[in-house]
Design a protein around this motif. Sequence first.
Motif, mmCIF file in Angstrom:
data_model
loop_
_atom_site.group_PDB
_atom_site.id
_atom_site.type_symbol
_atom_site.label_atom_id
_atom_site.label_comp_id
_atom_site.label_asym_id
_atom_site.label_seq_id
_atom_site.Cartn_x
_atom_site.Cartn_y
_atom_site.Cartn_z
ATOM 1 N N UNK A 97 -8.003 99.010 80.765
ATOM 2 C CA UNK A 97 -9.093 99.263 79.823
ATOM 3 C C UNK A 97 -8.858 100.619 79.153
ATOM 4 N N UNK A 98 -8.746 100.611 77.854
ATOM 5 C CA UNK A 98 -8.477 101.832 77.104
ATOM 6 C C UNK A 98 -9.807 102.515 76.786
ATOM 7 N N UNK A 99 -9.912 103.748 77.189
ATOM 8 C CA UNK A 99 -11.119 104.530 76.933
ATOM 9 C C UNK A 99 -11.160 104.965 75.468
ATOM 10 N N UNK A 100 -12.350 105.218 74.993
ATOM 11 C CA UNK A 100 -12.528 105.640 73.604
ATOM 12 C C UNK A 100 -11.713 106.905 73.302
ATOM 13 N N UNK A 101 -11.687 107.852 74.226
ATOM 14 C CA UNK A 101 -10.953 109.099 73.979
ATOM 15 C C UNK A 101 -9.459 108.849 73.809
ATOM 16 N N UNK A 122 0.273 94.995 76.380
ATOM 17 C CA UNK A 122 0.062 93.685 75.757
ATOM 18 C C UNK A 122 0.172 92.521 76.741
ATOM 19 N N UNK A 123 0.594 92.784 77.980
ATOM 20 C CA UNK A 123 0.848 91.703 78.925
ATOM 21 C C UNK A 123 -0.056 91.811 80.143
ATOM 22 N N UNK A 124 -0.568 90.660 80.613
ATOM 23 C CA UNK A 124 -1.419 90.668 81.812
ATOM 24 C C UNK A 124 -0.708 91.356 82.978
#
Length: 131
Positions: A105-109, A98-100
């Motif tokens: 990047x969260x992958x779809x899987x 949640x923090x910079x």
Amino acid sequence: MKDETREVVRQWRAKAQSDWTTVEILLGSEQCPRDTVCFHCQQFVEELLKALLTGHGVEAPKTHDIRRLLQLAEPSAPEISRFADASDALTIHGVETRYPGDWYEIERTEMEEVVHIAKQLGELLHLRLDE
């Protein structure tokens, strides 16, 4: 169970349902924000665990650590222990992503795995809460 306790459990469950509804709405979007889905999955499980703890007279700690909450809830629902290792996949989305500087990047899987874990654990927790 005292009326006050029953009301707190109801509130935790209502908040959890709101988070799960958010997950379902976002999953139906063509522009699905995967990080937000994962965050709400973590919140959903956290809130259900806190409902279970509250219902069994255990003060729910102010933590987002799903593994810790599982440990506290295990005496009331031993079968949830099988989610201990998988719980880390949820916990990371409660705070760390949640923090910079900490997020990625969260992958779809990964998102699909998090949704799957949350759904399975959520179903089990709902069964225990309905008892």
